[in-house]
Motif scaffolding. Structure first.
Motif, short mmCIF file in Angstrom:
data_model
loop_
_atom_site.label_atom_id
_atom_site.label_comp_id
_atom_site.label_asym_id
_atom_site.label_seq_id
_atom_site.Cartn_x
_atom_site.Cartn_y
_atom_site.Cartn_z
N GLY A 139 0.82 -1.21 0.00
CA GLY A 139 0.00 0.00 0.00
C GLY A 139 0.85 1.26 0.00
O GLY A 139 2.08 1.22 0.12
N LYS A 140 0.21 2.39 -0.09
CA LYS A 140 0.93 3.65 -0.18
C LYS A 140 1.76 3.98 1.06
O LYS A 140 2.85 4.50 0.92
N PRO A 141 1.31 3.72 2.28
CA PRO A 141 2.18 4.03 3.42
C PRO A 141 3.48 3.24 3.40
O PRO A 141 4.53 3.75 3.78
N THR A 142 3.45 2.00 2.92
CA THR A 142 4.67 1.21 2.85
C THR A 142 5.64 1.79 1.83
O THR A 142 6.84 1.90 2.09
N VAL A 143 5.12 2.21 0.70
CA VAL A 143 5.97 2.80 -0.33
C VAL A 143 6.57 4.10 0.17
O VAL A 143 7.75 4.38 -0.04
N ALA A 144 5.77 4.90 0.86
CA ALA A 144 6.27 6.17 1.39
C ALA A 144 7.38 5.92 2.42
O ALA A 144 8.38 6.65 2.46
N LEU A 145 7.22 4.90 3.24
CA LEU A 145 8.24 4.58 4.22
C LEU A 145 9.54 4.17 3.55
O LEU A 145 10.63 4.62 3.94
N TRP A 146 9.47 3.36 2.51
CA TRP A 146 10.67 2.94 1.80
C TRP A 146 11.32 4.10 1.06
O TRP A 146 12.54 4.15 0.89
N MET A 147 10.52 5.05 0.60
CA MET A 147 11.09 6.24 -0.04
C MET A 147 11.87 7.07 0.98
O MET A 147 12.92 7.62 0.66
N LEU A 148 11.34 7.17 2.20
CA LEU A 148 12.07 7.88 3.25
C LEU A 148 13.37 7.16 3.59
O LEU A 148 14.41 7.80 3.82
N VAL A 149 13.34 5.85 3.63
CA VAL A 149 14.55 5.07 3.90
C VAL A 149 15.56 5.29 2.78
O VAL A 149 16.76 5.48 3.04
N ALA A 150 15.11 5.30 1.53
CA ALA A 150 16.01 5.52 0.40
C ALA A 150 16.61 6.93 0.46
O ALA A 150 17.80 7.12 0.18
N LEU A 151 15.81 7.92 0.83
CA LEU A 151 16.31 9.29 0.95
C LEU A 151 17.36 9.39 2.06
O LEU A 151 18.38 10.06 1.90
N ALA A 152 17.12 8.70 3.16
CA ALA A 152 18.11 8.69 4.25
C ALA A 152 19.39 8.00 3.80
O ALA A 152 20.50 8.46 4.14
N ASP A 153 19.27 6.94 3.02
CA ASP A 153 20.46 6.25 2.50
C ASP A 153 21.28 7.17 1.60
O ASP A 153 22.51 7.19 1.68
N VAL A 154 20.60 7.92 0.76
CA VAL A 154 21.30 8.86 -0.11
C VAL A 154 22.03 9.91 0.73
O VAL A 154 23.17 10.29 0.43
N GLY A 155 21.37 10.39 1.77
CA GLY A 155 22.02 11.36 2.66
C GLY A 155 23.25 10.80 3.35
O GLY A 155 24.27 11.48 3.47
N ILE A 156 23.17 9.55 3.80
CA ILE A 156 24.30 8.92 4.46
C ILE A 156 25.46 8.73 3.48
O ILE A 156 26.63 9.00 3.80
#
Length: 71
Positions: free
Chosen positions: A8-25
């Motif tokens: 669902g959409k909340p799961t995709v949004a959570l993974w997008m936040l994780v990906a954004l954090a990975d890019v920042g790291i």
């Protein structure tokens, strides 16, 4: 009966936040100079792609307006 389907959409949004954090790291670990070089390369590639598309697309010549008969 109140279950959400998998993917669902909340799961995709959570993974997008994780990906954004990975890019920042990764950006922090790589250093600002390398990140700026990568961004500059992406901007140059995007500009080249846009230029190739705009040069390949020609505007069609306007059609001649003929007289129409009314019914």
């Amino acid at each position: 009966m109140n279950c959400r389907p998998h993917g669902g959409k909340p799961t995709v949004a959570l993974w997008m936040l994780v990906a954004l954090a990975d890019v920042g790291i990764i950006a922090t670990a790589a250093g600002p100079a390398l990140v700026l070089l990568i961004i500059a390369g992406l901007l140059i590639a995007a500009g080249g792609f846009y230029a190739a598309r705009s040069l390949g697309r020609r505007t069609p010549a306007p059609a001649k307006a003929g007289f129409r008969r009314r019914a």
